[in-house]
Design a protein around this motif. Structure first.
Motif, PDB file in Angstrom:
ATOM      1  N   HIS A   5       0.660  -1.128  -0.121  1.00 25.64           N
ATOM      2  CA  HIS A   5       0.000  -0.009  -0.024  1.00 25.64           C
ATOM      3  C   HIS A   5       1.003   1.237   0.041  1.00 25.64           C
ATOM      4  CE1 HIS A   5      -3.575   2.533   0.628  1.00 25.64           C
ATOM      5  NE2 HIS A   5      -3.246   2.886   1.801  1.00 25.64           N
ATOM      6  N   LEU A  22      -4.014  14.313   3.583  1.00 24.85           N
ATOM      7  CA  LEU A  22      -4.775  13.222   3.126  1.00 24.85           C
ATOM      8  C   LEU A  22      -4.649  12.023   4.324  1.00 24.85           C
ATOM      9  CD1 LEU A  22      -4.243  12.808  -0.607  1.00 24.85           C
ATOM     10  CD2 LEU A  22      -6.055  13.708   0.286  1.00 24.85           C
ATOM     11  N   ASP A  23      -5.566  11.190   4.353  1.00 25.63           N
ATOM     12  CA  ASP A  23      -5.570  10.192   5.307  1.00 25.63           C
ATOM     13  C   ASP A  23      -4.914   8.978   4.505  1.00 25.63           C
ATOM     14  OD1 ASP A  23      -5.556   8.244   7.119  1.00 25.63           O
ATOM     15  OD2 ASP A  23      -7.592   8.338   7.547  1.00 25.63           O
ATOM     16  N   LEU A  25      -4.180   6.090   5.074  1.00 24.81           N
ATOM     17  CA  LEU A  25      -4.557   4.782   5.357  1.00 24.81           C
ATOM     18  C   LEU A  25      -5.897   4.352   4.737  1.00 24.81           C
ATOM     19  CD1 LEU A  25      -4.100   4.721   9.317  1.00 24.81           C
ATOM     20  CD2 LEU A  25      -2.638   3.815   7.665  1.00 24.81           C
ATOM     21  N   ASP A  26      -6.507   5.369   4.171  1.00 25.85           N
ATOM     22  CA  ASP A  26      -7.574   4.941   3.081  1.00 25.85           C
ATOM     23  C   ASP A  26      -7.429   4.016   2.122  1.00 25.85           C
ATOM     24  OD1 ASP A  26      -9.416   6.416   4.954  1.00 25.85           O
ATOM     25  OD2 ASP A  26      -9.532   8.362   3.588  1.00 25.85           O
ATOM     26  N   ASP A  27      -8.337   3.580   1.600  1.00 25.27           N
ATOM     27  CA  ASP A  27      -8.422   2.923   0.310  1.00 25.27           C
ATOM     28  C   ASP A  27      -7.638   3.668  -0.980  1.00 25.27           C
ATOM     29  OD1 ASP A  27      -9.051   0.293  -1.615  1.00 25.27           O
ATOM     30  OD2 ASP A  27     -10.030   2.133  -2.366  1.00 25.27           O
ATOM     31  N   LEU A  30     -10.322   5.297  -3.356  1.00 20.61           N
ATOM     32  CA  LEU A  30     -10.856   6.404  -2.559  1.00 20.61           C
ATOM     33  C   LEU A  30     -10.223   7.711  -2.632  1.00 20.61           C
ATOM     34  CD1 LEU A  30     -12.551   4.627   0.523  1.00 20.61           C
ATOM     35  CD2 LEU A  30     -13.794   5.556  -1.439  1.00 20.61           C
ATOM     36  N   LEU A  31      -8.802   7.535  -2.057  1.00 24.31           N
ATOM     37  CA  LEU A  31      -7.876   8.658  -2.385  1.00 24.31           C
ATOM     38  C   LEU A  31      -7.786   9.111  -3.646  1.00 24.31           C
ATOM     39  CD1 LEU A  31      -5.028   7.171  -0.037  1.00 24.31           C
ATOM     40  CD2 LEU A  31      -6.537   9.214   0.616  1.00 24.31           C
TER      41      LEU A  31
END
Length: 280
Positions: A5, A22-23, A25-27, A30-31
């Protein structure tokens, strides 16, 4: 965060981590939707200077991102002449957007009056152009060609292209990180490294150590283990290109076959995905 990832994120956002919130850890999908569809205009402002999004710079950068990087092919696909093309490339180098990787291929003619085979007479030894930051490669390879759609919040063609070609982008980043890992393996004492190409073939890695040893490497970012047949093909390619390797290095995202893992070849080094954690 899993290494796979992290590598995929680096292939998209590498070089601009400090400029965005940005997070991670998100998919990934989605990012990407959040960044390049919903916030397309905001992210387009990260391309600096802004005239890079205009012709003819835009065409040149898209050609670099979507091709093999060879100067002749870049100019042909961008439909610009050599003079204008080189002028733009030199500007991009000064801006720190791209860099030239010079060819290390020996001249085909060993003496001035040597006659080459007809099939080789038009062959040209030339450099390749590389992006210095993954983000710029992703933008001009995946985003900019669909800028009109994305500016109107239409994303179907963008995502179709993303799904079809993103694995190639990951492979390019994996190759780049493999070079760095190999250099670390040799305690930062590689005299030269990088890819190598000649009239016969292309190699992901050709490195020289300070002791004069030659390392030839192959990088596989695939969802399957690398088998001994890959090593055999690599050795055959090296022989055809006249490369005398002291060591062969294989890099694999998904590991290796038992035959390779149990190999007693002293001239073989295997690097798995977990080994890349050393670069963090």
């Amino acid at each position: 965060m899993e290494l796979e990832h992290a590598m995929e994120l680096f292939a998209v956002f590498g070089g601009i981590e400090c400029d965005i919130e940005l997070d991670f850890l998100d998919d990934l999908e989605l990012l990407i939707r959040f960044s390049f569809v919903e916030r397309y205009l905001e992210f387009s402002n990260l391309i600096s200077p802004s005239y890079l999004l205009e012709e003819p710079y835009r065409y040149i950068l898209i050609s670099i991102a979507r091709g093999d990087g060879r100067l002749t092919n870049v100019f042909r696909k961008a439909r610009v002449g050599d003079t204008l093309g080189m002028s733009i490339v030199n500007q991009l180098i000064e801006l720190g957007i791209v860099e030239l990787e010079e060819s290390r291929e020996a001249p085909l003619k060993k003496y001035p009056n040597q006659k080459l085979e007809k099939s080789l007479r038009s062959y040209k030894i030339e450099a390749k152009i590389r992006f210095k930051q993954p983000f710029y490669r992703f933008w001009f390879g995946f985003v900019e060609p669909y800028s009109k759609d994305l500016s109107q919040n239409r994303s179907q063609r963008f995502f179709e292209n993303f799904e079809q070609h993103f694995s190639r982008l990951n492979s390019l980043v994996f190759e780049q990180l493999s070079n760095e890992l190999l250099n670390q393996h040799y305690n930062d004492k590689l005299k030269s490294m990088g890819s190598y190409w000649d009239v016969n073939s292309e190699f992901d890695i050709l490195a020289k150590t300070t002791r004069g040893e030659t390392v030839v490497g192959e990088c596989k970012y695939k969802n399957r283990r690398v088998c001994k047949s890959e090593l055999t093909k690599l050795k055959q390619k090296a022989e055809v290109s006249g490369l005398k390797a002291d060591t062969y290095a294989l890099f694999s995202k998904s590991g290796f076959s038992n035959e390779l893992l149990n190999s007693e070849d002293e001239d073989l080094i295997l690097f798995e995905l977990e080994d890349f954690r050393k670069l963090l």
